[in-house]
Design a protein around this motif. Structure first.
Motif, short mmCIF file in Angstrom:
data_model
loop_
_atom_site.label_atom_id
_atom_site.label_comp_id
_atom_site.label_asym_id
_atom_site.label_seq_id
_atom_site.Cartn_x
_atom_site.Cartn_y
_atom_site.Cartn_z
N ALA A 67 35.17 33.61 58.71
CA ALA A 67 35.79 34.93 58.64
C ALA A 67 34.73 36.02 58.58
O ALA A 67 34.83 37.05 59.26
CB ALA A 67 36.71 35.02 57.42
N ALA A 68 33.69 35.79 57.78
CA ALA A 68 32.61 36.77 57.67
C ALA A 68 31.95 37.01 59.02
O ALA A 68 31.67 38.15 59.41
CB ALA A 68 31.57 36.30 56.65
N MET A 69 31.71 35.94 59.76
CA MET A 69 31.07 36.07 61.07
C MET A 69 31.98 36.77 62.07
O MET A 69 31.51 37.36 63.04
CB MET A 69 30.65 34.70 61.58
N ALA A 70 33.28 36.69 61.84
CA ALA A 70 34.25 37.35 62.74
C ALA A 70 34.53 38.78 62.32
O ALA A 70 35.33 39.47 62.95
CB ALA A 70 35.55 36.55 62.77
N GLY A 71 33.88 39.24 61.24
CA GLY A 71 34.11 40.59 60.76
C GLY A 71 35.29 40.72 59.83
O GLY A 71 35.72 41.83 59.50
N ASP A 72 35.83 39.59 59.37
CA ASP A 72 36.95 39.59 58.45
C ASP A 72 36.46 39.39 57.02
O ASP A 72 35.29 39.09 56.77
CB ASP A 72 37.95 38.49 58.80
N THR A 73 37.36 39.53 56.06
CA THR A 73 37.05 39.31 54.66
C THR A 73 38.05 38.31 54.09
O THR A 73 39.25 38.48 54.26
CB THR A 73 37.14 40.62 53.86
N LEU A 74 37.55 37.28 53.43
CA LEU A 74 38.44 36.28 52.84
C LEU A 74 38.26 36.29 51.33
O LEU A 74 37.15 36.24 50.82
CB LEU A 74 38.13 34.90 53.41
N ILE A 75 39.39 36.39 50.64
CA ILE A 75 39.40 36.36 49.17
C ILE A 75 40.30 35.21 48.75
O ILE A 75 41.36 34.98 49.34
CB ILE A 75 39.94 37.68 48.59
N SER A 76 39.89 34.47 47.72
CA SER A 76 40.72 33.37 47.22
C SER A 76 42.14 33.86 46.97
O SER A 76 42.33 34.92 46.36
CB SER A 76 40.14 32.80 45.92
N PRO A 77 43.13 33.12 47.45
CA PRO A 77 44.53 33.56 47.30
C PRO A 77 44.92 33.87 45.86
O PRO A 77 45.71 34.77 45.61
CB PRO A 77 45.32 32.37 47.85
N GLN A 78 44.35 33.13 44.90
CA GLN A 78 44.70 33.37 43.49
C GLN A 78 44.34 34.79 43.07
O GLN A 78 44.98 35.40 42.22
CB GLN A 78 43.96 32.38 42.57
#
Length: 209
Positions: A116-127
């Motif tokens: 996701a980071a390499m695609a320009g997105d941001t991922l946060i743990s669902p919790q």
């Protein structure tokens, strides 16, 4: 295909070893270095210029939040921690982190966060996401932030706040992923935020989400 180059920064040997095993098992990823403290992480990142840094929050010399502040946004930093305190999340994202993961989230989410980071997105743990967004929702009587966006940019911001990736937004709006990236860059500049989470936060505070 050029592999994503990753630096792992954590003061626990077993955590670094576990992350290395997971990431090196992916054909599109390679761990180029490890650091046991934040100062070494910053030095190695500036020397080796990895694509992504995985930074634990609680490390000697410099913590993961300081590492993020010093390296982002030039280097993509994903904060990985045992602690899900709201202050940590907000500070990391304000400093430009492009991901925030709990160590218990598992290997699949770790891999997804790097991609996701390499695609320009941001991922946060669902919790964390549900609680974070709930805090951002507008309260009755609170003045909403100014809206400098065009209708298309507002639509992009709304979809970002719903957690859609660039590819999903492109499908939803019937445009190319490149067009979505261009819109996102414009939105970030207008809102003066550093990443997608800043966009999502604005959308929630404005009531757009």
């Amino acid at each position: 295909m050029t592999a994503t180059r990753i630096l792992i920064a954590d003061d626990q040997d077993d955590i670094r070893s576990g992350f290395r095993l997971v990431l090196d098992s992916q054909p599109d990823m390679t761990v180029v270095a490890e650091a046991a403290d934040g100062a070494a992480a910053v030095d190695l990142a500036r020397t080796l210029r990895p694509d992504v840094v995985l930074a634990d929050i609680r490390m000697p010399k410099r913590d993961g939040l300081e590492v993020t502040r010093l390296l982002a946004p030039e280097t993509k930093v994903i904060v990985v921690t045992t602690f899900e305190l709201d202050d940590y999340v907000h500070t990391a994202l304000r400093h430009g982190a492009c991901g925030f993961l709990l160590k218990r989230s598992g290997p699949t989410l770790l891999i997804e966060a790097v991609r996701a980071a390499m695609a320009g997105d941001t991922l946060i743990s669902p919790q964390i996401t549900v609680r974070l967004l709930r805090h951002l929702a507008p309260e009755p009587g609170r003045t909403r932030p100014q809206d400098p966006l065009t209708p298309r940019e507002r639509e992009i911001a709304r979809l970002v706040a719903q957690g859609l990736s660039n590819a999903e937004i492109a499908t939803e709006l019937v445009v190319t992923p490149g067009t979505v990236k261009t819109h996102l860059a414009n939105v970030q500049a207008k809102l003066r935020v550093r990443n997608r989470v800043g966009i999502a936060g604005w959308a929630w505070r404005s009531g757009l989400a």
